[in-house]
Design an enzyme around this catalytic site. Structure first.
Site, PDB file in Angstrom:
ATOM      1  N   ASP A 127       4.904 -14.318  39.909  1.00 18.30           N
ATOM      2  CA  ASP A 127       3.993 -13.530  39.071  1.00 18.30           C
ATOM      3  C   ASP A 127       3.083 -14.423  38.223  1.00 18.30           C
ATOM      4  O   ASP A 127       1.931 -14.079  37.970  1.00 18.30           O
ATOM      5  CB  ASP A 127       4.784 -12.620  38.115  1.00 18.30           C
ATOM      6  CG  ASP A 127       5.426 -11.451  38.840  1.00 18.30           C
ATOM      7  OD1 ASP A 127       5.141 -11.253  40.036  1.00 18.30           O
ATOM      8  OD2 ASP A 127       6.227 -10.732  38.222  1.00 18.30           O
ATOM      9  N   GLY A 159      14.283 -10.511  46.722  1.00 17.06           N
ATOM     10  CA  GLY A 159      13.248  -9.499  46.894  1.00 17.06           C
ATOM     11  C   GLY A 159      12.795  -8.927  45.555  1.00 17.06           C
ATOM     12  O   GLY A 159      13.402  -9.170  44.508  1.00 17.06           O
TER      13      GLY A 159
END
Lengths: 180, 180, 180, 180
Positions: C37, C11
């Site tokens: 990302d 997470g």
């Protein structure tokens, strides 16, 4: 009077911080540079990303930015702190967005009163600034256009530069020539 | 005396800035947070990445950091500016690395003299800090280990926290309980 | 089978990217590291900050993240690209958040099928991850707690590490020992 | 042939990444954008900040950048991975610095061979690019000037844009008009 503080005022994506970095490179002495971004980064997350009514920063869907009383109180202290740094011998470039126009300038003028200040308007055509905002790829669209003219209305300058057709370094040289 | 400034001192990668962000979240009022990084970012590039003898920051191959007189002069003004912000009502968290140990603390103590200050040592085992430096992936290796103990030598605190086995939020809560 | 890809699933704020950087430091060969990302940064702004119905990323007020079909189509191509890099000899660490649990893992498993993959679960207690999210100071609060357990449900691993009480470097060493 | 990949080649601070972000905004479909920075960020720290002889990136005191065999091997895999993403349906903008001129282009051409590629030269006058490098405030001085002409020597383009006097968005529109 010797210039101790250079205040750059202009809308988002008008090129202020690039000019500030160039000023640091071309001015003979070392200057510090602080922007409204420096202040915003120092705020608690709750004031940086405030929802309506929180007293912090609010960005409308069209990119208009407003700030609340919690923001203003801390900002007043921040401005006084910058003035102190200049009084203690640091030369300081301030990179600002006068969201409140003349009221914003007045806040700085009162704090900097006795210091040698060069007030500089950093203009950029709204459509060009909006294009540069797109090129940054991380900004809320609309902020540049919304601020391009509004932040200059009623503000008085010693000097204005326009980044629409001039490079940051060129603008910095024009400003440095006036920062005696 | 009401706490107006919280000074966090610790080596690189000891977890100061994480504690500062958590303090902003757990303290009841809004606090500003500034670090030595804020100051360094404000410097001209020439002082930030100085070669030997330039008067700015020098990082030795083993990660040891030293600063020159050009840096010190601007830093003194910066420290006075932070003190002013606190005097004008902003509560301020300062995130610092006392490279000079007690001499660094003395610089801050003189500027903050009349204010309510909570001095906090942020400790972290050198090997653990070095591992966190590796995890950041962008740091000069060696800075964390070089600073872990050195920055605390001879410095006096109201409170010490140790991030070796405690989370930032936990440390922040312990500090907040003392920031009355 | 030689390990060619290490997939870290965990997470938000569980410590995956710190482990990835440590793995690069402790593994004998040079490894590339890519995260979700990296992929999100490659997207057009419109898909990164999508409003409801745009097909991109949506973050609910409680921090829950969902993605639309526009995101998924590009992501499938991205995953195939990473698989190709590994087939061409680059060793790759993938730092991922399996928002869809086993369905997310299946997407990667199909693309990486013939490669030597080490599947690693990066666990972190939800409350601790939420505290680290606060310490980062720039995250939507709630994402860490919302994802802490959900991303692991139904996912199969070769190895699990838990950053609640272990450092990134320690976790990286345990993983590296299995990446033969 | 439909354009599946747009390769932007230009020196440091020539404006490539701004053009890439504008292309994402003006092109009708969603495009991914990856730059040499994406690849460099994925490298282990040891290859990113290599000292002489390490096989990674070396930046000479005058800003000239050279890369070693460790870098080249991983880069070849990276390029193949990007080609796969395009073959799997993602449209991709590549933002590159051809340090090796035609040899660099050849590496990409071989990998992208069967795809519809638009080769774009992003020119910028060396002195202007050097000024923009100064305005960024975080770059090794000299890189922009050193690369301005060198990266274009012997490289063949479908289209060239020049950011010396044109905005990123304007250049992006000219490129988009050719990306059929």
């Amino acid at each position: 009077m010797t210039t101790q503080v250079i205040v750059l005022n202009g809308g988002s994506s008008s090129g202020k911080s690039g000019i500030a970095r160039c000023l640091q490179a071309v001015l003979p002495d070392p200057w510090l540079t602080f922007g409204c971004d420096t202040f915003v980064d120092a705020l608690p997350l709750a004031l940086r990303t405030a929802s309506e009514g929180s007293g912090g920063i609010e960005v409308a869907p069209d990119g208009e930015v407003t700030v609340g009383p919690g923001f203003r109180a801390l900002e007043a202290a921040w401005i006084e702190g910058i003035a102190t740094m200049a009084r203690r011998g640091a030369r300081v470039i301030v990179d600002e967005v006068f969201l409140g126009g003349p009221a914003s300038q007045e806040r700085w003028r009162e704090a900097l009163g006795d210091l040698g200040v060069l007030w500089v308007g950093v203009r950029c055509d709204g459509a060009v600034a909006a294009g540069r905002e797109t090129a940054r790829g991380d900004r809320v669209a609309g902020m540049a256009a919304s601020q391009a003219d509004a932040v200059h209305r009623g503000v008085l300058y010693d000097l204005e530069v326009d980044t629409t057709h001039a490079e940051s370094l060129e603008c910095a040289r024009a400003i440095a020539a006036r920062a005696v």
